[in-house]
Design a protein around this motif. Structure first.
Motif, PDB file in Angstrom:
ATOM      1  N   ASP A  80      57.688 -29.889 -41.576  1.00 11.93           N
ATOM      2  CA  ASP A  80      56.274 -29.929 -41.952  1.00 11.93           C
ATOM      3  C   ASP A  80      55.936 -31.137 -42.827  1.00 11.93           C
ATOM      4  N   HIS A  82      53.752 -33.315 -42.086  1.00 12.03           N
ATOM      5  CA  HIS A  82      52.281 -33.282 -42.080  1.00 12.03           C
ATOM      6  C   HIS A  82      51.647 -34.588 -42.539  1.00 12.03           C
ATOM      7  N   ASP A 112      55.911 -30.207 -37.019  1.00 12.38           N
ATOM      8  CA  ASP A 112      54.697 -30.572 -37.753  1.00 12.38           C
ATOM      9  C   ASP A 112      54.891 -31.909 -38.460  1.00 12.38           C
ATOM     10  N   HIS A 144      51.302 -28.361 -34.754  1.00 11.00           N
ATOM     11  CA  HIS A 144      50.372 -29.462 -35.015  1.00 11.00           C
ATOM     12  C   HIS A 144      50.735 -30.735 -34.240  1.00 11.00           C
ATOM     13  N   HIS A 224      60.411 -24.206 -34.830  1.00  9.53           N
ATOM     14  CA  HIS A 224      59.412 -24.417 -35.884  1.00  9.53           C
ATOM     15  C   HIS A 224      58.995 -23.119 -36.571  1.00  9.53           C
ATOM     16  N   HIS A 244      57.076 -24.190 -40.834  1.00 13.21           N
ATOM     17  CA  HIS A 244      55.800 -23.587 -40.432  1.00 13.21           C
ATOM     18  C   HIS A 244      55.071 -22.863 -41.561  1.00 13.21           C
ATOM     19  N   HIS A 246      55.237 -23.308 -44.892  1.00  8.62           N
ATOM     20  CA  HIS A 246      55.012 -24.079 -46.124  1.00  8.62           C
ATOM     21  C   HIS A 246      55.366 -23.226 -47.349  1.00  8.62           C
TER      22      HIS A 246
HETATM   23 FE   LIG Z   1      52.991 -26.916 -40.869  1.00  7.43          FE
END
Ligand SMILES: [Fe+2]
Length: 311
Positions: A80, A82, A112, A144, A224, A244, A246
């Motif tokens: 993640d 991101h 992600d 994402h 994920h 996933h 967080h």
């Molecule tokens: Fe995420």
């Protein structure tokens, strides 16, 4: 007693000290409102500007009977990232620097990579390539990273953009496929699955079509979303690596992690047993909306050690 005592029944907390002015109810309430407002501002500032970039490096040790090499295996697990306006590349770079400082044998990235799309993809690839140059690095995609779910969220309609970044970074994307690598003289089976929310998970394809264990190799699955554990349960694996959640992103006293996007809130963060296997869920590096509370971003390290016979 020095003579300073509350006076009166009208909530006047006036002290009889001649030098101290009396505290009236209005004054008391104004002070209380000021303190509350100050705490709220400080709390929001912590959630927005301190915790989201306050990287942790938790370390776990796990004994797997199938790992027979005398030397432990160190896995760095990141997820993640991101990349987005609220997660700048300098934050991702700090996570990469922390990862390299831990000298992992293997690096696993569980999706992600972006929130919507890769900005400056060549720059992003150069950053990630520092991982693959240091140790074998494998990845799976998250919801994402492109596909049906991402398109509805305003992101990429397919995974090409993120896959291109991974290709440029020389990171192998295990999209419903598996590989066997050798580390410290010990073969290790790695399986990666597509994202569940994106409708890309094909466990049968990922595991090569069969549910039976072909050999006794230690097997690590990259997926994920930790809620996939049930879908993956017919297949042979020892350790599931997921992100996933967080870590809940906002972890609240008494309420726990009400915003974690999973059904099973037992597996939101950390290394935990599940049946006769293990699941590690990392709180990830980046975030959505620029907020975190009670679940710092992290680069997780998992040392897999052999199980010695007690003779
Ligand atoms: Fe995420």
């Amino acid at each position: 007693m020095n003579g300073c005592a509350p006076v009166g029944s009208n909530f006047r907390m006036a002290m009889s000290c001649p030098s101290a002015p009396p505290i009236t109810r209005r004054g008391f309430l104004k002070g209380l409102a000021g303190c509350t407002g100050g705490l709220a501002v400080a709390g929001f500032g912590y959630m927005r500007w301190l915790e989201p970039s306050w990287l942790a490096s938790p370390r776990h040790t796990l004994t797997l009977p199938a790992w027979r090499a005398a030397t432990p295996l160190r896995i760095a697990h990141l997820s993640d990232l991101h990349a987005s306006p609220v997660v700048p590349y300098r934050q991702i770079e700090r996570a990469i620097i922390d990862t390299l400082a831990a000298s992992p044998d293997l690096i696993c990235l569980t999706g992600d990579f972006v929130t919507r799309e890769p900005d400056e993809p060549d720059h992003y690839a150069r950053l990630l390539r520092r991982l693959s140059q240091a140790a074998p690095t494998f990845a799976v995609l998250g919801n994402h990273d492109g596909g049906a779910w991402s398109r509805n969220y305003g992101g990429q309609p397919d995974t090409r953009a993120v896959r291109r970044v991974l290709d440029l970074a020389e990171i192998q994307c295990l999209h419903n496929r598996s590989v066997t690598i050798e580390l410290h003289g010990q073969p290790l089976h790695l399986v990666g699955v597509g994202d569940w929310w994106a409708g890309q998970l094909d466990a049968r394809l990922a595991f090569g079509g069969g549910a039976g264990r072909q050999d006794e190799l230690p097997t690590v699955v990259l997926s994920h979303n930790p809620d996939t554990k049930e879908a993956l349960s017919p297949y042979p694996w020892d350790l599931l690596l997921s992100g996933h959640t967080h870590g809940g992103q906002l972890s609240l006293p008494l309420l726990g992690t009400p915003f974690a996007p999973v059904h099973d809130h037992r597996y939101v963060h950390g290394l935990k047993p599940w049946r006769d296997r293990w699941i590690h869920v990392t709180s990830g590096v980046g975030n959505l909306h620029g907020l975190r509370l009670g679940c710092r971003p992290e680069v997780s390290l998992i040392d897999i050690t052999p199980q010695y016979d007690e003779t």
